[in-house]
Design a protein around this motif. Structure first.
Motif, PDB file in Angstrom:
ATOM      1  N   LEU A  27       0.835  -1.203   0.000  1.00  0.00           N
ATOM      2  CA  LEU A  27       0.000   0.000   0.000  1.00  0.00           C
ATOM      3  C   LEU A  27       0.871   1.255   0.000  1.00  0.00           C
ATOM      4  N   LEU A  30       2.416   1.940  -3.361  1.00  0.00           N
ATOM      5  CA  LEU A  30       1.563   2.610  -4.352  1.00  0.00           C
ATOM      6  C   LEU A  30       1.843   4.111  -4.337  1.00  0.00           C
ATOM      7  N   MET A  31       1.922   4.647  -3.118  1.00  0.00           N
ATOM      8  CA  MET A  31       2.168   6.091  -2.976  1.00  0.00           C
ATOM      9  C   MET A  31       3.556   6.447  -3.509  1.00  0.00           C
ATOM     10  N   ILE A  34       3.877   6.226  -7.399  1.00  0.00           N
ATOM     11  CA  ILE A  34       3.222   7.293  -8.164  1.00  0.00           C
ATOM     12  C   ILE A  34       3.962   8.615  -7.995  1.00  0.00           C
ATOM     13  N   THR A  55       2.234  -0.665  -9.768  1.00  0.00           N
ATOM     14  CA  THR A  55       1.051  -0.255  -9.005  1.00  0.00           C
ATOM     15  C   THR A  55      -0.133  -1.163  -9.334  1.00  0.00           C
ATOM     16  N   VAL A  59      -1.849  -3.691  -6.363  1.00  0.00           N
ATOM     17  CA  VAL A  59      -3.220  -3.774  -5.861  1.00  0.00           C
ATOM     18  C   VAL A  59      -3.634  -5.244  -5.708  1.00  0.00           C
ATOM     19  N   MET A  62      -1.572  -6.965  -2.886  1.00  0.00           N
ATOM     20  CA  MET A  62      -2.011  -6.440  -1.594  1.00  0.00           C
ATOM     21  C   MET A  62      -3.319  -7.115  -1.163  1.00  0.00           C
ATOM     22  N   THR A  63      -4.289  -7.173  -2.061  1.00  0.00           N
ATOM     23  CA  THR A  63      -5.593  -7.753  -1.720  1.00  0.00           C
ATOM     24  C   THR A  63      -5.461  -9.229  -1.343  1.00  0.00           C
TER      25      THR A  63
ATOM     26  N   VAL C  63      -6.133   1.956  -8.010  1.00  0.00           N
ATOM     27  CA  VAL C  63      -4.966   2.463  -7.288  1.00  0.00           C
ATOM     28  C   VAL C  63      -5.275   3.638  -6.354  1.00  0.00           C
ATOM     29  N   PRO C  66      -7.008   3.256  -2.027  1.00  0.00           N
ATOM     30  CA  PRO C  66      -6.234   3.071  -0.798  1.00  0.00           C
ATOM     31  C   PRO C  66      -5.447   4.324  -0.413  1.00  0.00           C
ATOM     32  N   LEU C  67      -5.065   5.115  -1.420  1.00  0.00           N
ATOM     33  CA  LEU C  67      -4.269   6.310  -1.105  1.00  0.00           C
ATOM     34  C   LEU C  67      -5.127   7.406  -0.486  1.00  0.00           C
ATOM     35  N   LEU C  70      -5.509   6.302   2.991  1.00  0.00           N
ATOM     36  CA  LEU C  70      -4.289   6.565   3.760  1.00  0.00           C
ATOM     37  C   LEU C  70      -4.238   8.031   4.174  1.00  0.00           C
ATOM     38  N   ALA C 281      -6.041   1.892   6.732  1.00  0.00           N
ATOM     39  CA  ALA C 281      -6.290   1.995   5.293  1.00  0.00           C
ATOM     40  C   ALA C 281      -6.300   0.605   4.665  1.00  0.00           C
ATOM     41  N   THR C 285      -9.396  -1.247   2.583  1.00  0.00           N
ATOM     42  CA  THR C 285      -9.105  -1.585   1.191  1.00  0.00           C
ATOM     43  C   THR C 285      -9.311  -3.070   0.933  1.00  0.00           C
TER      44      THR C 285
END
Ligand code: NA
Ligand code: NA
Lengths: 172, 316, 435
Positions: A27, A30-31, A34, A55, A59, A62-63, C63, C66-67, C70, C281, C285
């Protein structure tokens, strides 16, 4: 015998928790990915294509990786409607039966997922985005995740705790 | 009556899907009492990238999909991507038989026909394209929306800054200037409304659409000879008619775009030839590399190029 | 009538399993397995279902959510959110239900920029609900406005869903986006009127505690310290998008990073807060995305079997007056919306609804906007609206299903009222794009 059992349980708990930690890191990734890629672009550089691809895969991983942990935390929403109206004894029975149903669903998907991984390897399947990524590296998440979810649901089917509380409402 | 279930990779309203549905109607008419195609839907029924696997596994019998959507299983699809021939020509010279042979061997699916061929790709830009002294395209300052099909050309040859965006985000990307150029087929820009931002079309065009019908091989072999003959005949006729229909449509769209202010920038002589060479060489290199990693027949590479590319037409 | 059987079996299975208390995501998967066996050729169909699930979860569209979560969690766990709302609370003085109004205003603003219903609900939910809970607001005053404004995200531009709808239906994209502005703002006004009525009917729902008057100088100081940086961050993100530095999806990442930087500057960014934020978060998610896995696959199955197409064609097969046809189409969207995700619904309904709408003489932009409103409403309708589940994920553990449903209903009625007004006065949508 009992000691072996306890060790196995500890090992399983450790694996599930470790997978959740990886999901949490995905997670955050992802930040980072990007921000990194937009930053490069606005500095006039070519963002690495794998940042974008990571990314999309992130997802999914992560899931799947976090799902068993969420079962343990009773984090998957369910609706208490029937179970809320039943007397305690019957409710426990229904609750265990529902958990057993979840074991069957997840166990079966884990099995089909395992066969899918074998097919992907035999056919040399690739997932094609910016790169050719071996498909089995993605589908391997199915047997692992659904398998561990089945184990977690089995705890509610035969263990000390119940999945349902008996209070009406959506629960987690 | 034998029935084949079918899905298509693009939404029903898209021009390419309409073309496939015309083919289905023609089969159902010609095959009355013998063979029927039952369309189950588009990406809302089976995801675009999962349709080829669905045909392979026999979940559906038929799919209308770009070869690029199953590039991981069949790298030879790049022969169609780089082609400068139409389906009718490739049918005539045995190219389609060859690509069918490869489909059967690699994926266990029958390649029934290559529809909507003869449509190529252009580079479309928001800003005036700049040319260097030799007349080559200068791609600095261009933020080009990429796509796995043509990224090999964009990055390796053009050296452009490529930004991957899903098709659904391109409108917003153009609107806000995140990207200011994109590759796209000659037709369809108006449907996507990208023409609201795009001002220039760069010629010559490169590549080709690679949309085809694949059928599960076991299912195909189990059909009666009569049913197979009807499917084949209607497919061959549709290969020709769909290419003609798209040529007319392209001319109409180009006219409409130019009337609304779209400017055409044409690369000249050696620069144009270099540009086309860059497009095909980058993609062929990719195809050769992948084919070597998944060996089938050693001489397929040269035979594919021979059948699907006309060097005389490209001017070297 | 094979589609009726398919529809009955698939929907029946899922309804029974959910009523029995099976987790929503697993109930979807169970119904999918059954459907795969009945309609997709047995075990091969189950493999296909896994492949489809993989396809829906490796999507860039997922995408940003989740951000945004957060971002909200960091705001909350570092105490930055608390500071901002405490200050706004003091500045607004004695207005009853003031934080509910702040939610509508903030939510509308956020929806405007994010374009994501789930992201917006997630952010506002994780930010506002704990704060309002602490201040003694009753559940419907905190949950309702958030569910309402979450849906605004797809009406007010920018909206990825509106662009997709316009592309599929060949409607002028710019016109549809612009057509959403006035109805979207009108809806926000309805929401505030709803809050006003609710605080009048039941003053205890939003406690009116005494606030000491503050001198102007201190007011300015408080605003500069507690409000300006946070609002500045939001404005900065909007500017990034307008300036073409980032797409709306990418802006979510900068939002999350920005809050962390801000928390660092205020020296409240502890490791504990960071871990709690990521955990929070992640929790929501995972819960939402496993449902997405199940329901996206379920949508595809409904489409593949012809069940949903059968329903659509049946409902539109009657020869009724145009308004009745419109309501029939609207009802189909609401029913499908209980079980299907929005993009599949659009792919499925657009090819049937738009030719029909044109035949009935409807303006395509106006009709597309009504369709967007139906999609927005179906996102929050009991029992299976996805926003309701997201809300459950971010709300305090004591929140019941009943609380969330009851909170959602007045806001659904607002949207219905807007649809009614659009039918009576199409100019609400068409005046602005017509200029
Ligand atoms: Na929006
Ligand atoms: Na609403």
């Amino acid at each position: 015998m009992r000691a072996v059992w306890a060790l196995m349980r500890r090992g399983h708990d450790l694996v599930v928790t470790a997978m959740a930690v990886v999901a949490g890191l995905a997670l955050v990734w992802l930040m980072v990915a990007i921000v990194w890629s937009v930053g490069m672009r606005n500095l006039g550089m070519q963002p690495h294509a794998w940042l974008f691809t990571s990314t999309e895969y992130g997802v999914f991983y992560m899931t799947m990786l976090g799902a068993p942990w969420l079962v343990r935390r009773r984090g998957h929403v369910h609706i208490e409607l029937v179970t809320a109206t039943l007397p305690d004894g019957v409710r426990a029975l229904v609750s265990r039966a529902v958990a057993a149903g979840c074991v069957v669903v997840c166990g079966y998907l884990a099995w089909r997922g395992y066969l899918l991984v074998q097919t992907n390897i035999a056919r040399m399947d690739f997932d094609v985005r910016a790169y050719f990524y071996p498909r089995w590296l993605l589908t391997i998440a199915f047997p692992v995740s659904f398998g561990l979810m089945a184990v977690e649901f089995a705890r509610f089917a035969v263990g000390r705790e119940l999945m349902h509380t008996g209070q009406a409402g959506i629960h987690e | 009556t034998e029935t084949l279930t079918a899905v298509h990779a693009f939404p029903s309203t898209l021009v390419y899907t309409q073309s496939f549905l015309e083919f289905v109607d023609a089969v159902n008419e010609a095959g009355d009492g013998v063979i029927r195609i039952d369309v189950r839907g588009g990406p809302e029924a089976i995801g675009s990238f999962q349709q080829a696997d669905a045909v392979r596994d026999g979940v559906v019998d038929m799919a209308y999909t770009p070869g690029s959507f199953y590039a991981g299983a069949l790298p030879e699809k790049d022969a169609l991507v780089t082609s400068n021939r139409t389906a009718a020509e490739a049918r005539e010279n045995g190219g389609i038989d060859l690509i069918n042979e490869i489909h059967e061997a690699r994926m266990g699916v029958h390649y029934l026909g290559w529809f909507d061929s003869g449509v190529c790709y252009n580079l479309w830009t928001v800003n005036t394209p700049r040319l260097d002294d030799a007349g080559n395209l200068a791609m600095t300052d261009v933020r080009l929306r990429g796509n796995p099909v043509y990224n090999a050309f964009f990055t390796d040859y053009l050296g452009a800054q490529v930004i991957d965006l899903p098709t659904g985000e391109v409108f917003a990307g153009l609107e806000r200037g995140v990207v200011n150029a994109t590759g796209w087929t000659q037709i369809g820009l108006i449907d996507l409304r990208w023409n609201e931002f795009i001002n220039y079309r760069i010629e010559p065009c490169f590549f080709s659409t690679d949309l085809g019908v694949i059928v599960n091989l076991e299912r195909w072999n189990a059909l009666s000879e009569e049913a197979r003959a009807i499917l084949r005949d209607v497919a061959i006729a549709h290969e020709i008619s769909s290419a003609e229909a798209h040529r007319d449509r392209r001319d109409a769209e180009f006219e409409q775009l130019e009337a609304a202010g779209m400017t055409v920038v044409e690369l000249e002589g050696e620069a144009a030839a270099e540009y086309l060479r860059g497009a095909r060489e980058a993609t062929w290199n990719r195809m050769r590399g992948l084919m070597e990693a998944q060996p089938l027949e050693a001489d397929h590479f040269d035979r594919l190029i021979e059948h699907f590319y006309d060097f005389d037409r490209a001017g070297g | 009538m094979i589609w009726v059987e398919a529809l009955a079996i698939l929907l029946g299975t899922i309804a029974v399993l959910m009523a029995l208390g099976m987790p929503v995501a697993i109930a979807f998967l169970a119904a999918c397995i059954l459907g795969a066996f009945l309609f997709m050729g047995g075990e091969r169909g189950v493999t296909q279902m896994l492949n489809n699930g993989l396809g829906s979860l490796t999507s860039y569209a997922l995408v940003p959510i989740p951000l945004f979560l957060l971002m909200g969690e960091v705001f909350f766990h570092t105490g930055l959110g608390n500071r901002m709302f405490a200050t706004i609370d003091r500045l607004l003085g004695r207005l009853p239900g003031r934080l509910s109004y702040v939610t509508v205003l903030g939510g509308t603003g956020f929806a405007t920029l994010s374009g994501s219903s789930m992201g917006s609900t997630a952010l506002m939910g994780s930010l506002m609900v704990p704060e309002m809970n602490r201040r003694g607001y009753s559940q419907h005053m905190s949950l309702g406005p958030i569910l309402g404004t979450g849906g605004l995200a797809i009406i007010i531009p920018p909206s990825a869903l509106a662009v997709l709808l316009a592309t599929l239906a060949r409607v002028d994209i710019a016109a549809l986006l612009i057509a959403g502005i006035i109805p979207g703002l009108l809806l926000a006004v309805f929401y505030m009127v709803t809050i006003f009525i609710q605080t009048r009917l039941d003053p205890s729902a939003a406690p009116a505690y005494e606030v000491a008057p503050i001198p102007l100088r201190e007011k300015l100081f408080l605003v500069l310290r507690d409000v300006v940086p946070m609002v500045g961050l939001m404005v900065g993100i909007v500017l990034m998008m307008l300036g073409g530095l980032a797409t709306p999806s990418e802006a979510a990442a900068f939002g999350a990073l920005g809050v962390m930087v801000l928390a660092g500057a205020f020296r409240v960014l502890t490791l504990k807060a960071l871990v709690a934020s990521v955990t929070g978060a992640l929790r929501v998610t995972l819960m939402a995305y496993l449902i997405v896995f199940g329901s996206a696959t379920f949508s595809q199955l409904l489409a593949f079997t012809g069940a949903s197409r059968g329903l659509i064609e049946w409902a539109t097969s009657f020869d009724l007056a145009p308004v009745a046809m419109l309501l029939a189409m609207f009802a189909v969207l609401l029913v499908l919306g209980m079980f299907m995700e929005q993009i599949s619904m659009m792919l499925l309904t657009v090819p049937i609804f738009f030719p029909l709408a044109l035949h009935l003489g409807f303006d395509p932009v106006w009709f597309a906007l009504i369709m967007l409103l139906a999609l927005e409403i179906s996102f929050t309708t009991p029992p299976f609206g996805l926003l309701l589940f997201v809300m459950k994920g971010v709300a305090p553990p004591s929140t019941t299903m009943r609380d969330i449903y009851m909170a959602a209903i007045p806001y659904i009625l607002c949207s219905m009222l807007l649809v009614g007004l659009l039918i009576l006065f199409p100019a609400i949508a068409l005046w602005l794009p017509g200029r």
